[in-house]
Scaffold this active site. Structure first.
Site, mmCIF file in Angstrom:
data_model
loop_
_atom_site.group_PDB
_atom_site.id
_atom_site.type_symbol
_atom_site.label_atom_id
_atom_site.label_comp_id
_atom_site.label_asym_id
_atom_site.label_seq_id
_atom_site.Cartn_x
_atom_site.Cartn_y
_atom_site.Cartn_z
ATOM 1 N N ASP A 160 -17.057 -9.954 -53.676
ATOM 2 C CA ASP A 160 -17.738 -9.641 -53.352
ATOM 3 C C ASP A 160 -18.637 -9.582 -52.530
ATOM 4 O O ASP A 160 -20.193 -10.043 -53.521
ATOM 5 C CB ASP A 160 -17.338 -7.856 -54.051
ATOM 6 C CG ASP A 160 -17.781 -7.371 -53.683
ATOM 7 O OD1 ASP A 160 -16.968 -6.202 -53.255
ATOM 8 O OD2 ASP A 160 -18.554 -5.668 -54.355
ATOM 9 N N GLU A 191 -12.564 -28.005 -61.820
ATOM 10 C CA GLU A 191 -12.501 -28.448 -63.170
ATOM 11 C C GLU A 191 -10.729 -28.145 -63.324
ATOM 12 O O GLU A 191 -10.402 -28.577 -64.152
ATOM 13 C CB GLU A 191 -13.030 -27.657 -63.913
ATOM 14 C CG GLU A 191 -14.461 -28.335 -63.982
ATOM 15 C CD GLU A 191 -15.366 -27.208 -64.941
ATOM 16 O OE1 GLU A 191 -14.292 -26.073 -65.522
ATOM 17 O OE2 GLU A 191 -16.622 -27.414 -64.720
HETATM 18 C C1 BGC Z 1 -16.437 -4.042 -51.158
HETATM 19 C C2 BGC Z 1 -16.376 -2.341 -51.214
HETATM 20 C C3 BGC Z 1 -17.449 -2.033 -52.047
HETATM 21 C C4 BGC Z 1 -18.829 -2.641 -52.177
HETATM 22 C C5 BGC Z 1 -20.246 -2.696 -52.977
HETATM 23 C C6 BGC Z 1 -17.605 -3.908 -50.758
HETATM 24 O O1 BGC Z 1 -17.668 -5.183 -50.223
HETATM 25 O O2 BGC Z 1 -15.342 -4.291 -50.030
HETATM 26 O O3 BGC Z 1 -15.094 -1.674 -51.526
HETATM 27 O O4 BGC Z 1 -17.661 -0.543 -52.302
HETATM 28 O O5 BGC Z 1 -18.404 -4.450 -51.702
HETATM 29 O O6 BGC Z 1 -19.113 -3.575 -54.701
#
Ligand code: BGC
Length: 570
Positions: A223, A275
């Site tokens: 993310d 790993e």
């Molecule tokens: C996720 C979102 C989220 C954000 C903060 C993004 O890129 O896909 O759903 O709100 O990151 O974590």
């Protein structure tokens, strides 16, 4: 290839040791709280996923990616993580996770989990410790704390606006009860950003990656992968749109986004991934300049990076062609394969986007975080969305995507042709922080996160024995799985057929553009004689010679109609 996969595609898919499985995988994104609810509490859970493994297998996907299922107060749909190495009790247990993983593996489906390294939740033990430990403590060094400006520190350290609206700084109350320092958050205040200059943060995420890898997960979706390392030097304070990324720098020196040193983190992670046998894979969610994707996708880094270009494009042949060509070239630069995607949990479903009055400019603002007000204002009211046209184009676009070299990401519900739920979600039922923090401007992303309809009748349309944590509109009944499974002309049957053919036909990661009857038609072929033809125009066109394998809409007098894709074997 073809002969091998075509001869027995189930063997190839079941080969969990194949280190290159990800290169042309179809990955199905599950938003766990809205997929299937086994215990009837209105919230989807891991047992629900396990119960639907036969469905996932029948769909023909290679992997699932699960959005966060970790303990969370759901200030941002689970992207506010309290504990990275556990399962939210509302969703299940670690045992449920193991059971789910085993069932998916048994069905030949790999498991990708979401890692949220930019920020934790404000309920994470570390954050609670940081607040309690006071100014200058080692615990505060795991996050980004600053003194405020003004005589008594009553003003935030700068005027940056967080992505979900409001200041990107939040003031805390010190342990002695006095107003205190401020902490930085790119997203909601409940999502304090980690300080990636701190080795403890590095060590903890390495532990997390090993924790899930040891439990058998096959990969990770990272993310906000381009946001971890920051330079909050006051020299940047004057930049206004710094967090929205509108002023992305291309030199790797932007204060927040896509800084060169972020790759040092992924080089460390790569060692961990390697790993394992087969090496764990990772895909970066990195909204960066296209030519800078290669570093995220390199084999010394995460290995793959999302490309959101088709998702942001108009439904126009020339735009699609350029995007496809560019991304195949970028992928070749990185040595990775690219990823294609039209829908996910952050954007308006593509069956709805493509049904807006305008076929033009579906720019980022209309799509991202929005749904709502912005496309309702720009594209007409929701009841003016042409859902039939939208679905027709969505199927055409998806069928085209499934013929491209690289991995294809699908979002739960698109295989049912689900539309975005708009104003039918009353304000009091909304959950997305983008709605609460940007009142009157955005309605947020809840509309693509409404629990799936599995049955055309009954409470929550078969989502579970109880209700649904986001209200489902009545029209969900028409899209239910049980009805579509019986209907060879349904969207679900179309997806299943397309996925099965993709497995059968997929070969070397090569694409050749072929001559097409006019500029609104895209025709390409893959090695082994697989041809994909999409008519973006308004009039039917003749198809070249070949055996028709699948069309996203019925041919009209032998011609490929407008807004449709056909696959041929030539
Ligand atoms: C996720 C979102 C989220 C954000 C903060 C993004 O890129 O896909 O759903 O709100 O990151 O974590």
């Amino acid at each position: 290839m073809t002969s091998m996969l075509a001869a027995d595609s189930s063997v190839a898919r079941n080969d969990l040791d194949d280190a290159l499985w990800w290169r042309q995988a179809s990955v199905y994104q599950i938003y766990p709280r809205s997929f299937a609810d086994a215990n009837g509490d209105g919230i989807g859970d891991l047992k629900g996923v396990t119960s639907r493994v036969p469905y996932l297998k029948a769909l023909g996907i290679d992997a699932v990616w699960l959005s966060p299922f970790y303990p969370s107060a759901l200030a941002d749909g689970g992207y506010d993580v309290d504990d990275y190495r556990d399962v939210d009790p509302k969703i299940g247990t670690l045992e449920d996770f193991d059971e789910m993983t085993a069932a998916l593996h048994q069905a030949g489906i790999k498991v990708i989990v979401d890692i949220v390294p930019n920020h934790s939740s404000d309920r994470h033990t570390w954050f609670l410790e940081a607040v309690a430990a006071g100014r200058g403590s080692a615990a505060r060094e795991r996050y980004i704390f600053r003194d405020g400006k003004g005589e008594h520190g009553e003003l935030p350290p700068n005027n940056w606006t967080a992505i979900f609206g409001g200041s990107s700084w939040q003031r805390i109350t010190e342990p002695d009860g006095t107003p205190g320092q401020w902490y930085f958050h790119l997203f909601a205040p409940e999502q304090p950003d980690f300080n990636w200059k701190n080795p403890e943060v590095h060590a903890d995420f390495e532990t997390t990656l090993r924790f899930w890898s040891d439990r058998g997960v096959d990969g990770f979706r990272i993310d906000v992968a381009h946001g971890l390392t920051k330079n909050l030097d006051p020299a940047f304070d004057h930049l206004k749109s710094v967090l929205s990324g509108q002023d992305l720098f291309e030199d790797g020196q932007h204060p927040i986004w896509d800084r060169d040193e972020v790759h040092d983190i992924y080089a460390e992670w790569r060692k961990i991934f390697n790993e394992y046998t087969p090496p764990r894979i990772a895909v970066a969610e990195a909204w960066v300049e296209p030519h800078r994707r290669a570093r995220y996708a390199s084999s010394e880094g995460l290995g793959q990076s999302f490309n959101f270009d088709l998702l942001q494009a108009d439904f126009r042949a020339a735009d699609f062609r350029k995007i496809i060509g560019d991304n195949l070239a970028f992928a070749a630069d990185s040595g990775a394969s690219t990823t294609w995607v039209f829908s996910n949990h952050d954007v308006v479903r593509h069956a709805t986007r493509y049904g807006l009055q305008r076929t033009g400019a579906q720019d980022e603002a209309q799509i991202m975080n929005v749904g709502g007000k912005q496309w309702l204002l720009d594209g007409g009211r929701q009841d003016e969305v042409d859902t039939e046209l939208g679905l027709r184009r969505a199927k055409a676009a998806t069928q085209l995507m499934l013929a491209l070299p690289g991995s294809a990401y699908l979002y739960q519900g698109e295989e049912l042709g689900l539309q975005e739920v708009g104003e039918e979600i009353a304000d009091e039922h909304r959950q997305d922080p983008a709605f609460f923090r940007n009142k009157g401007v955005e309605i947020g992303r809840d509309g693509c996160r409404v629990p799936l309809p599995w049955e055309s009748q009954g409470s929550s349309y078969g989502f579970g024995a109880g209700g649904s944590h986001l209200p489902q509109p009545q029209w969900f009944s028409r899209y239910a799985v049980d009805a579509q499974e019986q209907d060879p002309a349904s969207t679900l049957s179309f997806y299943r057929r397309a996925m099965a053919l993709r497995h059968e036909l997929q070969s070397a990661e090569e694409l050749a553009w072929e001559a097409s009857p006019n500029e609104h038609v895209l025709h390409f072929s893959r090695p082994g004689g697989w041809h994909s033809i999409t008519n973006f125009g308004t009039t039917p066109v003749a198809l070249p010679e070949g055996e028709l394998l699948l069309a996203s809409a019925p041919l009209e007098d032998g011609l490929l109609p407008a807004n449709a894709t056909a696959w041929l074997r030539a």
